[in-house]
Design an enzyme around this catalytic site. Structure first.
Site, mmCIF file in Angstrom:
data_model
loop_
_atom_site.group_PDB
_atom_site.id
_atom_site.type_symbol
_atom_site.label_atom_id
_atom_site.label_comp_id
_atom_site.label_asym_id
_atom_site.label_seq_id
_atom_site.Cartn_x
_atom_site.Cartn_y
_atom_site.Cartn_z
ATOM 1 N N SER A 88 0.831 -1.200 0.000
ATOM 2 C CA SER A 88 0.000 0.000 0.000
ATOM 3 C C SER A 88 0.872 1.259 0.000
ATOM 4 C CB SER A 88 -0.947 -0.032 1.200
ATOM 5 O OG SER A 88 -1.852 1.045 1.160
ATOM 6 N N HIS A 195 -8.037 0.484 -0.771
ATOM 7 C CA HIS A 195 -7.934 -0.612 -1.739
ATOM 8 C C HIS A 195 -9.272 -1.215 -2.137
ATOM 9 C CE1 HIS A 195 -3.766 -0.022 -1.110
ATOM 10 N NE2 HIS A 195 -3.876 -0.320 0.172
#
Length: 309
Positions: A88, A195
């Site tokens: 991430s 996400h």
């Protein structure tokens, strides 16, 4: 072959920037913090407190600074990466480490990313880590729960998966997952639904901003978040960084790719050791070093020894 791993949001704790390098911090830590403070026009150490770290912006910027400072310190000790991967927000540190993006540009693009995420969902959302169910099983739980906003976000291991969404939906998924046989379901220290499709608008705006920034072909392989594949072109890394907030992170697949490339030592940047623990389960035959509260000289010696072995 040495691979550097950069952790994502949720690994932070109050004071982690101040404890980089343990009791004998490397000069690179202070230099990097000062450089970041100049770029952002703030005192970066002011982000390193419990109250400040309730902000997505503070957490993400602090993680990038910690990762880049540690890479620089290791390089001064003669330890360099042959490949990089970041989970991430960790992908931004990985992009700097492979020379695809300057530290200054990474700070500014990441600042925008974090602001977009925080402003889109200032409260009422987050992320839930579920252990003990497969992707297929957890998808079935989510489908049967009839939630309004819950999505698989991170595939950290075959049976360790993170769900993003609204608080009420995550509470319901947690309950149903445990009923379906999950060993554990716990909320992460993340206040936005990363996400997933909920960040579609933010990804489009970030993509537009990334198009105005200079990217270079990486000098070593960069493993993508979205596709878990080695990227070797500047535009491919630009796209991965700009859109990874919108798509699930296939972290387990990324570590498998590193092993296939020939990685023999995985080095986790601070803070924490979550990625090391995940790799221990997935890749028991590969050496791991988590650089937590230890001196860079000691960490570098350990890395060299394990690489030689």
């Amino acid at each position: 072959m040495i691979a550097f791993l950069f952790p994502g949001q949720g690994s932070q704790f109050a004071g982690f920037l101040r404890t980089l390098g343990g009791t004998t911090p490397h000069a690179r830590f202070a230099e990097t913090i000062e450089e970041a403070s100049d770029v952002l026009h703030i005192d970066v150490l002011s982000l390193d407190h419990a109250d400040a770290l309730s902000s997505t912006v503070a957490v993400q910027l602090s993680l990038l600074v910690a990762g880049v400072a540690t890479v620089r310190a290791l390089q001064d000790e003669g330890v360099v990466a042959d490949a990089v991967a970041g989970l991430s927000v960790g992908a931004y540190g990985a992009a700097v480490a492979c020379n695809a993006l300057s530290f200054s540009d990474a700070l500014q693009l990441l600042h925008l990313r974090a602001q977009l995420m925080e402003s889109a969902f200032p409260h009422g959302y987050g992320m839930l880590a579920v252990s003990g169910l497969s992707e297929r099983e957890l998808n079935a739980v989510i489908a049967n729960a009839h939630t309004q906003a819950a999505y698989i976000a991170n595939l950290n291991a075959p049976r360790q998966i993170v769900v993003a969404g609204a608080d009420a939906d995550l509470d319901y998924v947690s309950k149903r997952a445990l009923e379906a046989g999950a060993r554990k379901a716990e909320r992460l220290a993340v206040s936005v639904p990363s996400h997933c499709v909920l960040l579609d608008d933010a990804a489009r705006e970030l993509t537009e901003a990334a198009g105005k920034i200079a990217f270079r072909a990486p000098t070593i392989p960069y493993i993508s978040n979205r596709g878990a594949r080695p990227l070797r072109q500047a535009d491919a890394i630009r796209t991965d960084l700009a859109t990874n907030l919108r798509y699930p992170v296939r972290w387990h697949d990324s570590t498998i790719v590193l092993s296939e490339l020939g990685a023999r030592v995985l080095v986790e940047m601070p803070p924490g050791s979550t990625l090391t623990q995940l790799a221990e389960d997935a890749l028991p035959g590969i050496a791991k070093v988590a650089i937590e509260q230890t001196s860079i000289a000691s960490a570098a010696a350990l890395i060299r020894a394990r690489a030689a072995a």
